[in-house]
Design a protein around this motif. Structure first.
Motif, PDB file in Angstrom:
ATOM      1  N   CYS A  44     -11.592  21.121 -24.451  1.00 37.06           N
ATOM      2  CA  CYS A  44     -11.654  22.361 -23.679  1.00 37.06           C
ATOM      3  C   CYS A  44     -11.300  23.550 -24.560  1.00 37.06           C
ATOM      4  CB  CYS A  44     -10.725  22.274 -22.471  1.00 37.06           C
ATOM      5  SG  CYS A  44     -10.641  23.800 -21.506  1.00 37.06           S
ATOM      6  N   LYS A  45     -10.222  23.435 -25.309  1.00 35.65           N
ATOM      7  CA  LYS A  45      -9.787  24.537 -26.176  1.00 35.65           C
ATOM      8  C   LYS A  45     -10.855  24.842 -27.229  1.00 35.65           C
ATOM      9  CE  LYS A  45      -6.024  26.105 -29.109  1.00 35.65           C
ATOM     10  NZ  LYS A  45      -4.764  25.764 -29.748  1.00 35.65           N
ATOM     11  N   ALA A  46     -11.480  23.808 -27.781  1.00 32.22           N
ATOM     12  CA  ALA A  46     -12.533  24.012 -28.781  1.00 32.22           C
ATOM     13  C   ALA A  46     -13.744  24.715 -28.164  1.00 32.22           C
ATOM     14  CB  ALA A  46     -12.952  22.669 -29.373  1.00 32.22           C
ATOM     15  N   ALA A  91      -3.706  30.167 -28.337  1.00 33.28           N
ATOM     16  CA  ALA A  91      -2.466  29.465 -27.977  1.00 33.28           C
ATOM     17  C   ALA A  91      -2.784  28.187 -27.199  1.00 33.28           C
ATOM     18  CB  ALA A  91      -1.579  30.379 -27.140  1.00 33.28           C
ATOM     19  N   ASP A  92      -1.904  27.210 -27.302  1.00 33.67           N
ATOM     20  CA  ASP A  92      -2.094  25.951 -26.581  1.00 33.67           C
ATOM     21  C   ASP A  92      -2.021  26.124 -25.068  1.00 33.67           C
ATOM     22  OD1 ASP A  92      -2.488  24.478 -28.888  1.00 33.67           O
ATOM     23  OD2 ASP A  92      -0.360  23.991 -29.104  1.00 33.67           O
ATOM     24  N   ASP A  93      -1.296  27.152 -24.607  1.00 31.87           N
ATOM     25  CA  ASP A  93      -1.157  27.364 -23.162  1.00 31.87           C
ATOM     26  C   ASP A  93      -2.171  28.374 -22.610  1.00 31.87           C
ATOM     27  OD1 ASP A  93      -0.090  29.654 -24.264  1.00 31.87           O
ATOM     28  OD2 ASP A  93       1.725  29.633 -23.030  1.00 31.87           O
ATOM     29  N   LEU A  94      -3.229  28.622 -23.374  1.00 37.02           N
ATOM     30  CA  LEU A  94      -4.258  29.564 -22.966  1.00 37.02           C
ATOM     31  C   LEU A  94      -4.807  29.223 -21.588  1.00 37.02           C
ATOM     32  CD1 LEU A  94      -6.308  31.845 -23.732  1.00 37.02           C
ATOM     33  CD2 LEU A  94      -7.774  30.018 -24.578  1.00 37.02           C
ATOM     34  N   PHE A  95      -4.874  30.207 -20.706  1.00 38.64           N
ATOM     35  CA  PHE A  95      -5.413  30.114 -19.350  1.00 38.64           C
ATOM     36  C   PHE A  95      -4.644  29.147 -18.436  1.00 38.64           C
ATOM     37  CE2 PHE A  95      -9.629  31.461 -21.343  1.00 38.64           C
ATOM     38  CZ  PHE A  95      -9.566  32.754 -20.857  1.00 38.64           C
ATOM     39  N   LEU A 105     -18.132  26.018 -18.835  1.00 40.48           N
ATOM     40  CA  LEU A 105     -17.290  25.184 -19.692  1.00 40.48           C
ATOM     41  C   LEU A 105     -17.384  23.738 -19.222  1.00 40.48           C
ATOM     42  CD1 LEU A 105     -14.239  27.604 -19.887  1.00 40.48           C
ATOM     43  CD2 LEU A 105     -15.952  27.184 -21.664  1.00 40.48           C
ATOM     44  N   GLU A 106     -18.050  22.921 -19.993  1.00 43.08           N
ATOM     45  CA  GLU A 106     -18.303  21.522 -19.623  1.00 43.08           C
ATOM     46  C   GLU A 106     -17.068  20.634 -19.765  1.00 43.08           C
ATOM     47  OE1 GLU A 106     -21.070  20.473 -18.293  1.00 43.08           O
ATOM     48  OE2 GLU A 106     -22.312  22.247 -18.636  1.00 43.08           O
ATOM     49  N   HIS A 107     -16.139  21.018 -20.655  1.00 46.14           N
ATOM     50  CA  HIS A 107     -14.994  20.159 -20.965  1.00 46.14           C
ATOM     51  C   HIS A 107     -13.688  20.655 -20.368  1.00 46.14           C
ATOM     52  CE1 HIS A 107     -17.511  17.855 -23.638  1.00 46.14           C
ATOM     53  NE2 HIS A 107     -17.918  18.986 -24.204  1.00 46.14           N
ATOM     54  N   CYS A 108     -13.764  21.614 -19.437  1.00 46.85           N
ATOM     55  CA  CYS A 108     -12.559  22.189 -18.860  1.00 46.85           C
ATOM     56  C   CYS A 108     -12.530  21.962 -17.349  1.00 46.85           C
ATOM     57  CB  CYS A 108     -12.511  23.699 -19.122  1.00 46.85           C
ATOM     58  SG  CYS A 108     -12.486  24.148 -20.872  1.00 46.85           S
TER      59      CYS A 108
END
Length: 111
Positions: free
Chosen positions: A33-35, A52-56, A103-106
């Protein structure tokens, strides 16, 4: 008002809410998802960015300040670039810079 009309109005309102994108947050942060988000932001801005890792996870908005925004005088010269996470139906979307993508992976949730 008669009961049928009230139920019809309620159903129409519920369907219109489902049809329009709603502000969203990520349910959790995964590497894929982040990528996917990072790729969209890099394409939209023309720059690689570190996210950041905590994005959204707690907000539906990402603001990026231009790296050359501050001069010695301390005045901000550039405008921040905004990206927003949205959910429409079961799909998670990101939009910004007059672009949007699914976003397919989120996995998203409405706050």
């Amino acid at each position: 008002m008669d009961r049928t009309l009230i139920l019809s109005l309620g159903l129409a309102l519920a369907l219109s809410a489902c049809a329009s994108p709603q502000p969203a947050q990520l349910e959790s942060s995964s590497t894929n998802c982040k990528a996917e988000i990072q790729s969209f932001v890099a394409t939209a801005t023309g720059q690689n960015v570190a996210l950041a890792d905590d994005l959204f996870l707690t907000s539906n908005t990402l603001l990026l300040e231009p790296s050359t925004a501050l001069k010695l005088s301390g005045r901000v010269l550039g405008k921040p670039v905004a990206f927003q996470l949205k959910k429409q139906g079961n799909q998670c979307w990101i939009e910004g810079q007059n672009q949007k993508t699914k976003l397919e992976h989120c996995q998203c949730k409405t706050p």
